[in-house]
Design an enzyme around this catalytic site. Sequence first.
Site, PDB file in Angstrom:
ATOM      1  N   ALA A  68       1.059  -1.225  -0.147  1.00  0.00           N
ATOM      2  CA  ALA A  68       0.041  -0.086  -0.053  1.00  0.00           C
ATOM      3  C   ALA A  68       0.940   1.239  -0.036  1.00  0.00           C
ATOM      4  O   ALA A  68       2.007   1.061   0.490  1.00  0.00           O
ATOM      5  CB  ALA A  68      -0.651  -0.003   1.168  1.00  0.00           C
ATOM      6  N   GLY A 113       0.537  -4.689   0.990  1.00  0.00           N
ATOM      7  CA  GLY A 113      -0.749  -4.865   0.214  1.00  0.00           C
ATOM      8  C   GLY A 113      -0.601  -5.605  -0.902  1.00  0.00           C
ATOM      9  O   GLY A 113      -1.620  -6.322  -1.551  1.00  0.00           O
ATOM     10  N   GLU A 116      -1.035  -9.231  -0.084  1.00  0.00           N
ATOM     11  CA  GLU A 116      -2.316  -9.615   0.107  1.00  0.00           C
ATOM     12  C   GLU A 116      -3.265  -9.247  -1.196  1.00  0.00           C
ATOM     13  O   GLU A 116      -3.964 -10.402  -1.317  1.00  0.00           O
ATOM     14  CB  GLU A 116      -2.830  -8.288   1.101  1.00  0.00           C
ATOM     15  CG  GLU A 116      -2.210  -8.530   2.385  1.00  0.00           C
ATOM     16  CD  GLU A 116      -2.172  -7.382   3.183  1.00  0.00           C
ATOM     17  OE1 GLU A 116      -2.133  -6.191   2.865  1.00  0.00           O
ATOM     18  OE2 GLU A 116      -2.948  -7.415   4.470  1.00  0.00           O
ATOM     19  N   GLU A 136       4.803  -4.806   7.112  1.00  0.00           N
ATOM     20  CA  GLU A 136       3.841  -3.763   7.898  1.00  0.00           C
ATOM     21  C   GLU A 136       4.462  -3.475   9.302  1.00  0.00           C
ATOM     22  O   GLU A 136       4.238  -2.300   9.848  1.00  0.00           O
ATOM     23  CB  GLU A 136       2.480  -4.288   8.006  1.00  0.00           C
ATOM     24  CG  GLU A 136       1.594  -4.126   6.480  1.00  0.00           C
ATOM     25  CD  GLU A 136       1.775  -5.246   5.811  1.00  0.00           C
ATOM     26  OE1 GLU A 136       2.605  -6.351   6.118  1.00  0.00           O
ATOM     27  OE2 GLU A 136       0.645  -5.611   4.978  1.00  0.00           O
TER      28      GLU A 136
HETATM   29  N1  CO8 Z   1       4.583   3.199  -0.881  1.00  0.00           N
HETATM   30  C1  CO8 Z   1       4.745   4.318  -1.528  1.00  0.00           C
HETATM   31  N2  CO8 Z   1       6.229   4.410  -2.260  1.00  0.00           N
HETATM   32  C2  CO8 Z   1       6.817   3.298  -2.342  1.00  0.00           C
HETATM   33  C3  CO8 Z   1       6.616   2.067  -2.009  1.00  0.00           C
HETATM   34  C4  CO8 Z   1       5.322   2.009  -0.945  1.00  0.00           C
HETATM   35  N3  CO8 Z   1       4.799   0.827  -0.505  1.00  0.00           N
HETATM   36  N4  CO8 Z   1       7.332   1.188  -2.020  1.00  0.00           N
HETATM   37  C5  CO8 Z   1       8.286   1.876  -2.933  1.00  0.00           C
HETATM   38  N5  CO8 Z   1       7.889   3.098  -2.974  1.00  0.00           N
HETATM   39  C6  CO8 Z   1       8.419   4.147  -3.924  1.00  0.00           C
HETATM   40  C7  CO8 Z   1       9.695   4.975  -3.070  1.00  0.00           C
HETATM   41  O1  CO8 Z   1       9.301   5.865  -2.294  1.00  0.00           O
HETATM   42  C8  CO8 Z   1      10.510   5.197  -4.443  1.00  0.00           C
HETATM   43  O2  CO8 Z   1      10.025   6.454  -4.749  1.00  0.00           O
HETATM   44  P1  CO8 Z   1      11.042   7.995  -5.175  1.00  0.00           P
HETATM   45  O3  CO8 Z   1      11.961   7.470  -6.211  1.00  0.00           O
HETATM   46  O4  CO8 Z   1      10.095   8.946  -5.558  1.00  0.00           O
HETATM   47  O5  CO8 Z   1      11.901   8.016  -3.980  1.00  0.00           O
HETATM   48  C9  CO8 Z   1      10.253   4.247  -5.320  1.00  0.00           C
HETATM   49  O6  CO8 Z   1       9.080   3.676  -5.155  1.00  0.00           O
HETATM   50  C10 CO8 Z   1      11.549   3.293  -5.635  1.00  0.00           C
HETATM   51  O7  CO8 Z   1      11.593   2.803  -4.430  1.00  0.00           O
HETATM   52  P2  CO8 Z   1      12.922   2.507  -3.820  1.00  0.00           P
HETATM   53  O8  CO8 Z   1      13.733   3.729  -4.015  1.00  0.00           O
HETATM   54  O9  CO8 Z   1      12.765   2.379  -2.342  1.00  0.00           O
HETATM   55  O10 CO8 Z   1      13.458   1.355  -4.366  1.00  0.00           O
HETATM   56  P3  CO8 Z   1      14.722  -0.016  -3.692  1.00  0.00           P
HETATM   57  O11 CO8 Z   1      14.887  -0.659  -4.813  1.00  0.00           O
HETATM   58  O12 CO8 Z   1      15.640   0.739  -3.096  1.00  0.00           O
HETATM   59  O13 CO8 Z   1      13.727  -0.913  -2.727  1.00  0.00           O
HETATM   60  C11 CO8 Z   1      11.826  -1.664  -1.670  1.00  0.00           C
HETATM   61  C12 CO8 Z   1      12.643  -1.587  -3.081  1.00  0.00           C
HETATM   62  C13 CO8 Z   1      12.613  -2.688  -0.825  1.00  0.00           C
HETATM   63  C14 CO8 Z   1      10.558  -2.459  -2.177  1.00  0.00           C
HETATM   64  C15 CO8 Z   1      11.430  -0.303  -1.096  1.00  0.00           C
HETATM   65  O14 CO8 Z   1      10.960   0.376  -1.772  1.00  0.00           O
HETATM   66  C16 CO8 Z   1      10.519  -0.854   0.378  1.00  0.00           C
HETATM   67  O15 CO8 Z   1      10.723  -1.348   1.218  1.00  0.00           O
HETATM   68  N6  CO8 Z   1       9.125  -0.136  -0.134  1.00  0.00           N
HETATM   69  C17 CO8 Z   1       8.023  -0.324   0.981  1.00  0.00           C
HETATM   70  C18 CO8 Z   1       7.799  -1.739   1.152  1.00  0.00           C
HETATM   71  C19 CO8 Z   1       6.665  -2.022   2.309  1.00  0.00           C
HETATM   72  O16 CO8 Z   1       6.799  -1.744   3.579  1.00  0.00           O
HETATM   73  N7  CO8 Z   1       5.459  -2.113   1.836  1.00  0.00           N
HETATM   74  C20 CO8 Z   1       4.445  -2.479   2.741  1.00  0.00           C
HETATM   75  C21 CO8 Z   1       3.705  -1.109   2.953  1.00  0.00           C
HETATM   76  S1  CO8 Z   1       2.425  -1.203   4.060  1.00  0.00           S
HETATM   77  C22 CO8 Z   1       1.115  -2.008   3.512  1.00  0.00           C
HETATM   78  O17 CO8 Z   1       1.055  -2.540   2.279  1.00  0.00           O
HETATM   79  C23 CO8 Z   1      -0.019  -2.159   4.182  1.00  0.00           C
HETATM   80  C24 CO8 Z   1      -1.283  -2.596   3.276  1.00  0.00           C
HETATM   81  C25 CO8 Z   1      -2.761  -2.585   4.463  1.00  0.00           C
HETATM   82  C26 CO8 Z   1      -2.866  -1.180   4.385  1.00  0.00           C
HETATM   83  C27 CO8 Z   1      -4.208  -0.917   5.256  1.00  0.00           C
HETATM   84  C28 CO8 Z   1      -4.238   0.644   5.666  1.00  0.00           C
HETATM   85  C29 CO8 Z   1      -5.212   0.910   6.662  1.00  0.00           C
END
Ligand code: CO8
Length: 262
Positions: A68, A113, A116, A136
Site C-alpha cells: 500500500a 498490500g 495481500e 507492515e
Molecule cells: N509506498 C509508496 N511508495 C513506494 C512504496 C510504497 N509501498 N514502495 C516503494 N515506493 C517508492 C519509493 O518511495 C521510491 O520513490 P521515489 O523514487 O520517489 O523516492 C520508488 O518507489 C522506488 O523505491 P526505492 O527507491 O525504495 O527502491 P529500492 O529498490 O531501493 O527498494 C523496496 C525497493 C525494498 C521495495 C522498497 O521500496 C521498500 O521497502 N518499499 C516499501 C515496502 C513496504 O513496506 N510495503 C508495505 C507497505 S504497508 C502495506 O502494504 C499495508 C497494507 C494494508 C494497508 C491498510 C491501511 C489501513
Amino acid sequence: MASFTDLQLEQLEPGIWCCTIDRPKALNALNGTVLSSLLEAFAWLQQQDDVRAVLLTGAGEKAFVAGADIAAMQTMTPLQAREFSQLGMQVMATIEQFPVPVIALVNGYCLGGGCELALSCDFILASDTASFGQPEVALGIPPGFGGTQRLARIVGKNHALSMILTGERINAAEALRIQLCNQVTEPSQLLELGLSYGRKIAANSPTAVALAKELIHKGQNLDLQYGCQMETELFALSFSGADQTEGMTAFLKRRSATFSLS
Ligand code: CO8
C-alpha cells in the site's frame, strides 16, 4: 484494451485478459486511485462476454506491487485508515469472488498490500526474481488488506506468523516451498506460463470453472459437512446448463467439447 487511472486492461488472446497495475515509479504501490481503478476494471470485465481467465501483474521489471502507498497512508487518521482498509478489502473480495479465475503474475517485489493482493487471486505464478513479504510491523501497523487471514489460511499459521511478525522477505524458491506460490519460472517466461494456465482454463466449461472456484473459496470458511452439502447443490445445478450436456456428449462421441459463455 481499456485504460483506467494507473491501470491497463488488455485482451491477450480470446478469453484471456491481462490487468496491469501501472505505477512503476512508485513500484506499483496501491493508493486509493489504484484500488478504485481495480474495482472499475473488474466491474468492466464482468460486463464483457469473452472473459475466461485474468492475469494480474505489475508494470516494469522491479515490482508486482511493493505494498500500500506509504506516502498516502502516513498522515491518515484512524477513520481514514479504516476507510482505506475497507476499500482494499473490497478489492480483495471482488477478485476472490470474481466468477473467472484470476492468476497473479508476480514479477518482482510483492510486499504488504501487494502480497495481500496476490493472495486474493486464485493462484500465484512467480518469476525467480520475485520476493514476498508482509513488512507492515516495521511501519508500526499490522497488515490491513486481509493478510493475517488469507496468508494463514494459505501457508498455515506457523509460516504466516513467521512472515508477519519478522516482516522479513522470502524469495521465490522459499515461497514455492511453503506453497505461497504455485510455480516459479524465469522472468522472460512468466507471461507465457500465465498464458499456458489461461489457455487450459479457457478450454474448460466456464460455468463449471466458476462453480468450482466458488466452492473452493467458500469452503475454506465452512466445516466439511456444510462444504460438501454446498458442493452437492452446485454440482446438481450444473446439470441444468448446456455445458454438462456438451462436455459429456463430446466425451462419448470422442470429439473436443466446445463451451460458449451463457
Ligand atoms: N509506498 C509508496 N511508495 C513506494 C512504496 C510504497 N509501498 N514502495 C516503494 N515506493 C517508492 C519509493 O518511495 C521510491 O520513490 P521515489 O523514487 O520517489 O523516492 C520508488 O518507489 C522506488 O523505491 P526505492 O527507491 O525504495 O527502491 P529500492 O529498490 O531501493 O527498494 C523496496 C525497493 C525494498 C521495495 C522498497 O521500496 C521498500 O521497502 N518499499 C516499501 C515496502 C513496504 O513496506 N510495503 C508495505 C507497505 S504497508 C502495506 O502494504 C499495508 C497494507 C494494508 C494497508 C491498510 C491501511 C489501513
